[in-house]
Design a protein around this motif. Structure first.
Motif, PDB file in Angstrom:
ATOM      1  N   ILE A 635      -6.010 -14.356   6.577  1.00  0.00           N
ATOM      2  CA  ILE A 635      -6.117 -13.086   7.308  1.00  0.00           C
ATOM      3  C   ILE A 635      -5.073 -12.136   6.779  1.00  0.00           C
ATOM      4  O   ILE A 635      -4.154 -12.519   6.052  1.00  0.00           O
ATOM      5  N   ILE A 636      -5.265 -10.847   7.140  1.00  0.00           N
ATOM      6  CA  ILE A 636      -4.245  -9.846   6.863  1.00  0.00           C
ATOM      7  C   ILE A 636      -3.232  -9.964   7.987  1.00  0.00           C
ATOM      8  O   ILE A 636      -3.525  -9.671   9.152  1.00  0.00           O
ATOM      9  N   ALA A 637      -2.068 -10.418   7.659  1.00  0.00           N
ATOM     10  CA  ALA A 637      -1.046 -10.673   8.687  1.00  0.00           C
ATOM     11  C   ALA A 637      -0.308  -9.404   9.048  1.00  0.00           C
ATOM     12  O   ALA A 637       0.244  -9.307  10.145  1.00  0.00           O
ATOM     13  N   ALA A 638      -0.243  -8.445   8.135  1.00  0.00           N
ATOM     14  CA  ALA A 638       0.468  -7.200   8.419  1.00  0.00           C
ATOM     15  C   ALA A 638      -0.189  -6.069   7.619  1.00  0.00           C
ATOM     16  O   ALA A 638      -0.641  -6.276   6.500  1.00  0.00           O
ATOM     17  N   GLY A 639      -0.295  -4.855   8.217  1.00  0.00           N
ATOM     18  CA  GLY A 639      -0.850  -3.683   7.536  1.00  0.00           C
ATOM     19  C   GLY A 639      -2.347  -3.496   7.744  1.00  0.00           C
ATOM     20  O   GLY A 639      -2.945  -2.610   7.127  1.00  0.00           O
ATOM     21  N   ALA A 640      -2.990  -4.358   8.562  1.00  0.00           N
ATOM     22  CA  ALA A 640      -4.434  -4.224   8.795  1.00  0.00           C
ATOM     23  C   ALA A 640      -4.733  -2.875   9.469  1.00  0.00           C
ATOM     24  O   ALA A 640      -3.943  -2.409  10.293  1.00  0.00           O
ATOM     25  N   ASN A 641      -5.901  -2.254   9.018  1.00  0.00           N
ATOM     26  CA  ASN A 641      -6.383  -0.997   9.609  1.00  0.00           C
ATOM     27  C   ASN A 641      -5.349   0.118   9.467  1.00  0.00           C
ATOM     28  O   ASN A 641      -5.181   0.968  10.334  1.00  0.00           O
ATOM     29  N   GLY A 642      -4.628   0.078   8.378  1.00  0.00           N
ATOM     30  CA  GLY A 642      -3.633   1.107   8.131  1.00  0.00           C
ATOM     31  C   GLY A 642      -4.275   2.424   7.657  1.00  0.00           C
ATOM     32  O   GLY A 642      -5.469   2.504   7.390  1.00  0.00           O
ATOM     33  N   SER A 643      -3.464   3.433   7.503  1.00  0.00           N
ATOM     34  CA  SER A 643      -3.967   4.741   7.030  1.00  0.00           C
ATOM     35  C   SER A 643      -2.947   5.340   6.091  1.00  0.00           C
ATOM     36  O   SER A 643      -1.751   5.007   6.160  1.00  0.00           O
ATOM     37  N   TRP A 644      -3.470   6.213   5.205  1.00  0.00           N
ATOM     38  CA  TRP A 644      -2.587   6.851   4.224  1.00  0.00           C
ATOM     39  C   TRP A 644      -3.052   8.292   4.053  1.00  0.00           C
ATOM     40  O   TRP A 644      -4.253   8.588   3.927  1.00  0.00           O
ATOM     41  N   GLN A 645      -2.126   9.210   4.071  1.00  0.00           N
ATOM     42  CA  GLN A 645      -2.460  10.638   3.963  1.00  0.00           C
ATOM     43  C   GLN A 645      -2.138  11.112   2.568  1.00  0.00           C
ATOM     44  O   GLN A 645      -1.065  10.804   2.024  1.00  0.00           O
ATOM     45  N   LYS A 646      -3.086  11.787   2.041  1.00  0.00           N
ATOM     46  CA  LYS A 646      -2.906  12.282   0.693  1.00  0.00           C
ATOM     47  C   LYS A 646      -1.662  13.161   0.638  1.00  0.00           C
ATOM     48  O   LYS A 646      -1.370  13.887   1.585  1.00  0.00           O
ATOM     49  N   GLY A 647      -1.048  13.057  -0.447  1.00  0.00           N
ATOM     50  CA  GLY A 647       0.191  13.805  -0.610  1.00  0.00           C
ATOM     51  C   GLY A 647       1.432  12.989  -0.257  1.00  0.00           C
ATOM     52  O   GLY A 647       2.557  13.410  -0.494  1.00  0.00           O
ATOM     53  N   THR A 648       1.195  11.793   0.299  1.00  0.00           N
ATOM     54  CA  THR A 648       2.336  10.921   0.636  1.00  0.00           C
ATOM     55  C   THR A 648       2.845  10.258  -0.631  1.00  0.00           C
ATOM     56  O   THR A 648       2.062   9.824  -1.477  1.00  0.00           O
ATOM     57  N   LYS A 649       4.137  10.137  -0.761  1.00  0.00           N
ATOM     58  CA  LYS A 649       4.719   9.566  -1.985  1.00  0.00           C
ATOM     59  C   LYS A 649       4.613   8.047  -2.016  1.00  0.00           C
ATOM     60  O   LYS A 649       4.439   7.452  -3.070  1.00  0.00           O
ATOM     61  N   ASP A 650       4.804   7.387  -0.879  1.00  0.00           N
ATOM     62  CA  ASP A 650       4.773   5.911  -0.852  1.00  0.00           C
ATOM     63  C   ASP A 650       3.359   5.406  -0.798  1.00  0.00           C
ATOM     64  O   ASP A 650       2.455   6.078  -0.277  1.00  0.00           O
ATOM     65  N   GLY A 651       3.179   4.174  -1.324  1.00  0.00           N
ATOM     66  CA  GLY A 651       1.865   3.547  -1.277  1.00  0.00           C
ATOM     67  C   GLY A 651       1.588   2.955   0.081  1.00  0.00           C
ATOM     68  O   GLY A 651       2.334   3.159   1.033  1.00  0.00           O
ATOM     69  N   LEU A 652       0.514   2.150   0.138  1.00  0.00           N
ATOM     70  CA  LEU A 652       0.077   1.525   1.382  1.00  0.00           C
ATOM     71  C   LEU A 652       0.153   0.010   1.201  1.00  0.00           C
ATOM     72  O   LEU A 652      -0.408  -0.516   0.236  1.00  0.00           O
ATOM     73  N   THR A 653       0.863  -0.706   2.115  1.00  0.00           N
ATOM     74  CA  THR A 653       1.166  -2.142   1.950  1.00  0.00           C
ATOM     75  C   THR A 653       0.376  -2.981   2.929  1.00  0.00           C
ATOM     76  O   THR A 653       0.227  -2.620   4.109  1.00  0.00           O
ATOM     77  N   PHE A 654      -0.148  -4.140   2.416  1.00  0.00           N
ATOM     78  CA  PHE A 654      -0.885  -5.123   3.219  1.00  0.00           C
ATOM     79  C   PHE A 654      -0.291  -6.512   2.920  1.00  0.00           C
ATOM     80  O   PHE A 654       0.076  -6.808   1.782  1.00  0.00           O
ATOM     81  N   THR A 655      -0.220  -7.390   3.956  1.00  0.00           N
ATOM     82  CA  THR A 655       0.328  -8.762   3.790  1.00  0.00           C
ATOM     83  C   THR A 655      -0.729  -9.771   4.165  1.00  0.00           C
ATOM     84  O   THR A 655      -1.285  -9.719   5.280  1.00  0.00           O
ATOM     85  N   SER A 656      -1.050 -10.704   3.218  1.00  0.00           N
ATOM     86  CA  SER A 656      -1.970 -11.814   3.479  1.00  0.00           C
ATOM     87  C   SER A 656      -1.135 -13.049   3.823  1.00  0.00           C
ATOM     88  O   SER A 656      -0.055 -13.272   3.263  1.00  0.00           O
ATOM     89  N   ASN A 657      -1.676 -13.855   4.732  1.00  0.00           N
ATOM     90  CA  ASN A 657      -0.936 -15.083   5.087  1.00  0.00           C
ATOM     91  C   ASN A 657      -1.109 -16.165   4.037  1.00  0.00           C
ATOM     92  O   ASN A 657      -0.544 -17.258   4.152  1.00  0.00           O
ATOM     93  N   ALA A 658      -1.911 -15.920   2.985  1.00  0.00           N
ATOM     94  CA  ALA A 658      -2.089 -16.899   1.904  1.00  0.00           C
ATOM     95  C   ALA A 658      -0.818 -16.957   1.066  1.00  0.00           C
ATOM     96  O   ALA A 658      -0.097 -15.976   0.928  1.00  0.00           O
ATOM     97  N   ALA A 659      -0.535 -18.148   0.507  1.00  0.00           N
ATOM     98  CA  ALA A 659       0.657 -18.320  -0.328  1.00  0.00           C
ATOM     99  C   ALA A 659       0.550 -17.461  -1.582  1.00  0.00           C
ATOM    100  O   ALA A 659      -0.521 -17.310  -2.162  1.00  0.00           O
ATOM    101  N   TYR A 660       1.658 -16.940  -1.991  1.00  0.00           N
ATOM    102  CA  TYR A 660       1.712 -16.084  -3.171  1.00  0.00           C
ATOM    103  C   TYR A 660       1.207 -16.803  -4.411  1.00  0.00           C
ATOM    104  O   TYR A 660       0.548 -16.212  -5.257  1.00  0.00           O
ATOM    105  N   LYS A 661       1.509 -18.108  -4.494  1.00  0.00           N
ATOM    106  CA  LYS A 661       1.116 -18.848  -5.695  1.00  0.00           C
ATOM    107  C   LYS A 661      -0.409 -18.999  -5.796  1.00  0.00           C
ATOM    108  O   LYS A 661      -0.931 -19.374  -6.847  1.00  0.00           O
ATOM    109  N   TYR A 662      -1.121 -18.775  -4.665  1.00  0.00           N
ATOM    110  CA  TYR A 662      -2.586 -18.896  -4.698  1.00  0.00           C
ATOM    111  C   TYR A 662      -3.263 -17.529  -4.924  1.00  0.00           C
ATOM    112  O   TYR A 662      -4.490 -17.392  -4.864  1.00  0.00           O
ATOM    113  N   PHE A 663      -2.528 -16.447  -5.145  1.00  0.00           N
ATOM    114  CA  PHE A 663      -3.081 -15.098  -5.316  1.00  0.00           C
ATOM    115  C   PHE A 663      -3.941 -15.015  -6.590  1.00  0.00           C
ATOM    116  O   PHE A 663      -3.544 -15.512  -7.643  1.00  0.00           O
TER     117      PHE A 663
END
Length: 767
Positions: A635-663
């Motif tokens: 599942i998406i553990a963090a950042g689900a259903n997020g939003s981003w407004q054009k013109g924003t400098k920072d990106g949009l971050t999502f966290t999966s509960n899957a191990a990084y080594k399995y990406f």
């Protein structure tokens, strides 16, 4: 002033003619002793303690020339203690320096009916020197008299009578004693009598004694000591603990007990000093013993230290080495020696006793320190010898030494008799006289041949039979009970016959029979298992496995006899034939091995007995086989259903509960996203869409999928239009001609947004 006390009832004390009754200090004021202030007497004074009847003198001079009426008599005395009815005990303490008592009388202590005693204690000195016709110190009583000097130096003299005068009663059980301890008594008197023990008669005289201790000195060299005109004896000795002193009776001095000289002492040219038996005189460093007369050291006495002067020192003979017992053989020489120290010349006289010391006779001509018997005889045995040694002082007799003369014996050892030869008891023969004895000392004489022990003849034990190992021969032997070296033997005729047949495992037997010629030997038999066994013939092995394959038994059966079975130990080993997986059990092959009769036999058994290992999940994925856990959901553990407004400098971050080594990858709106458009990092799997990529997306909703080995985590996110700034508004000119145009643009934009939303929903549900 101190509290005063009266003297004891019936006892009177007079000092210089004055009756003294009150305790206190007294001073001589114009010829009268007057009581003065103070608790201790000053120099020239005395004090009196009525409770203890004690006078303490401090360099006082007491003198009285007239008489005092005491009872029915008048007496001279400068210090008088008197009672007609009670014991009188006067104590005088000389505290320091020298006090003097003079006048026509000295000190007089008298009890008409009881005891009279005078104690004089130091550390000072007391001179009692009357000028009249009276004694220096007089003790008179009807019972006992005692003069005790302790630590004081006392001089008592009289130009007309005695220095010390002890006058007795008629009681023969009474005593007159003088004791001097750790001090001195020097006396002199008329008629050369310094100390006089007077008894009313010689037939009823009591005990007169003089005791010295603590290195005391009693000196009457200008007079003498006498008791009742020398008709009774004065008992002079040291203290009970052995500490003694020196007593001069006239010109003759004697050391009693153990004495260490405390003051320098001179022996005049007409004087003698004798150190008696068991007495000793020590001259320590710093003290001088000047001998211008004669010093005699008797046998058993001891003089230690150095003497000076030109007098004579005579030392009694002292035996330093006693003659010893001697034991010799007949005709040998016997020698006795004695070693002696003492003043020369010394004379020697050897004596002998043949009655065990009951009587002694001089041995003619044997007058040296050594006595030798050139040739001893048996009749001399048991004789005792001693030596008497003399000089001008004393004589001493040595210990007795015993002479033992023995036969010159040669021993014949004991020899036991045998069955055929005589033996003998042990015995001795004298080489000199040829006599025979039954003991080593030669005490018991025996007749010749009385020691013979007759032969005892044979007495046989039962015969012992000895077979050879193979049963072919047999020997009978008998031994004499009296002598084990005496034996007889007899050989036998031997026959043999089979008496038991062999089997597969057991030998057959042969019985052997021995027959002897000697009548004392009995027929013997012996059974030997000497026929070889036939041996087994085993068939093929029969194996029997346990259910788990861990153990196995084997049985071999003899083809000749089915009852003969062997089950040797089996060794079971195992090896993995097929390994276990996560879901399936593995197979083990068990091998049984046995060695029997030089041959190796084996048998095997396969068992599916290795349990499946089971999955080992790590973040939902099996680390062994890669299977995904059925209950693991990405599942998406963090950042689900997020939003981003054009013109924003920072990106949009999502966290999966899957191990990084399995990406694996990122998808947006169902399409794989190039890795340059996002970043990914651990914790668990964190994906950030870059701002420059997000700018390319249309305003509205989109889907994001993070694909991993363990599953795909999906969520929606919204792109918002850039914020409207003030400079985009139409200027207010007052012209409303373009209002319709602006309304049309807004409606078109709303329609476009609605369409985009519908499209996004279709894509979401069309996956």
């Amino acid at each position: 002033m101190p509290v005063t006390a009266l003297a004891a009832d019936g006892i009177e004390l007079y000092v210089a003619g004055q009756r003294i009754t009150e305790s206190g200090c007294y001073a001589n004021q114009d010829g009268t002793w007057t009581k003065v202030e103070g608790t201790e007497p000053a120099s020239g004074q005395f004090s009196y303690d009525a409770a203890t009847f004690t006078l303490t003198l401090n360099q006082a001079e007491i003198s009285y020339d007239r008489t005092l009426a005491l009872g029915t008599k008048e007496y001279y005395g400068s210090v008088i203690a008197y009672s007609p009815s009670a014991d009188v005990s006067l104590n005088i303490v000389v505290s320091q320096g020298t006090s003097t008592i003079t006048g026509n009388g000295g000190i007089r202590v008298e009890s008409t009916t009881g005891n009279a005693s005078l104690s004089i204690k130091g550390p000072g000195s007391l001179d009692v020197e009357p000028k009249g016709s009276n004694s220096g110190i007089t003790l008179c009583s009807s019972k006992n008299r005692n003069l005790d000097i302790d630590g004081a130096d006392v001089t008592a003299s009289s130009p007309a009578l005695y220095g010390v005068y002890l006058i007795s009663s008629t009681d023969a059980s009474s005593t007159s004693t003088i004791t001097v301890n750790n001090g001195s008594l020097t006396t002199g008197g008329n008629g050369n009598v310094g100390i006089y023990y007077y008894w009313s008669g010689t037939s009823n005289a009591g005990t007169s004694s003089l005791t010295v201790s603590g290195n005391a000195v009693v000196d009457t060299r200008n007079s003498q000591i006498m008791a009742q005109n020398k008709e009774t004896v004065v008992q002079v000795g040291a203290g009970s603990d052995g500490n003694g002193g020196i007593v001069f009776n006239g010109k003759s001095g004697t050391v009693y007990g153990d004495v260490t000289l405390q003051e320098d002492l001179e022996i005049g040219n007409d004087e003698t000093l004798t150190i008696g038996k068991d007495a000793s005189l020590t001259v320590p460093d710093g003290k001088t013993l000047t001998n211008n007369g004669t010093i005699n050291v008797e046998s058993g006495g001891k003089l230690e230290g150095t003497t000076t002067g030109n007098g004579t020192l005579k030392i009694a003979p002292t035996i330093t080495t006693q003659p010893q017992d001697v034991e010799v053989k007949e005709n040998e020489t016997a020698t006795f020696n004695v070693k002696v120290t003492g003043t020369e010349p010394l004379s020697y006289q050897w004596q002998q006793s043949t009655d065990n010391g009951q009587s002694w006779t001089d041995i003619t001509g044997e007058t040296n320190a050594t006595y030798t018997i050139a040739t001893t005889t048996m009749d001399m045995s048991g004789t005792q010898y001693r030596c008497v040694v003399k000089n001008s002082i004393d004589e001493v007799t040595s210990d007795a030494a015993l002479l033992t003369v023995k036969h010159n014996l040669v021993k014949t050892e004991y020899k036991a008799p045998t069955c055929t030869v005589n033996g003998n008891e042990e015995y001795w023969i004298c080489e000199n006289c040829g006599k025979y004895f039954s003991d080593a000392n030669g005490d018991t004489e025996i007749e010749k041949d009385s020691w013979i022990i007759s032969a005892i003849n044979h007495s046989w034990n039962d015969a012992v039979y000895t077979w050879s190992d193979d049963g072919s021969t047999c020997t009978a032997t008998r031994t004499c009970k009296n002598d084990s070296t005496h034996t007889e033997t007899s050989k036998a005729t031997v026959t043999g016959a089979q008496t038991k047949a062999p089997t597969c495992t057991e030998k057959g037997e042969t019985t052997y029979k021995a027959t002897f010629e000697a009548d004392w030997a009995m027929t013997q038999t012996k059974v030997l298992a000497d026929i070889p066994a036939t041996g087994h013939s085993y068939g093929e092995p029969v194996w029997s496995w346990s259910e788990d394959g861990k153990t196995c038994t084997v049985t071999f059966t003899c083809e000749k006899d089915e009852n003969h079975k062997e089950s040797p130990k089996v060794t079971v080993t195992s090896a993995e034939k097929a390994p276990a997986t996560c879901t399936e059990a593995g197979v083990t092959t068990y091998t049984a091995t046995v060695k029997f009769n030089g041959k190796t036999y084996t048998d095997t058994k396969d068992l599916t007995d290795i349990p499946a290992t089971g999955h080992s999940y790590d973040n939902g994925k099996c680390t062994v086989c890669g299977a995904i856990a059925s209950d693991f959901k990405v599942i998406i553990a963090a950042g689900a259903n997020g939003s981003w407004q054009k013109g924003t400098k920072d990106g949009l971050t999502f966290t999966s509960n899957a191990a990084y080594k399995y990406f694996q990858k990122v998808q947006v709106d169902g399409k794989d996203l190039d890795a340059s458009n996002y970043t990914v990092k651990e914790g668990s799997t964190i994906v950030t869409l870059k701002a420059e990529y997000l700018e390319t997306l249309s305003v509205g909703k989109h889907t994001l999928s993070i694909v991993s080995d363990t599953g795909t985590a999906t969520t929606e996110f919204t792109i918002k239009a850039a914020a409207v700034t003030d400079d985009t508004q139409s200027p207010q000119t007052g012209d409303d001609s373009n209002i319709a145009l602006w309304i049309a643009v807004l409606l078109a934009a709303g329609t476009a947004l609605t369409g985009t939303a519908v499209y996004s929903r279709k894509r979401k549900y069309s996956k």
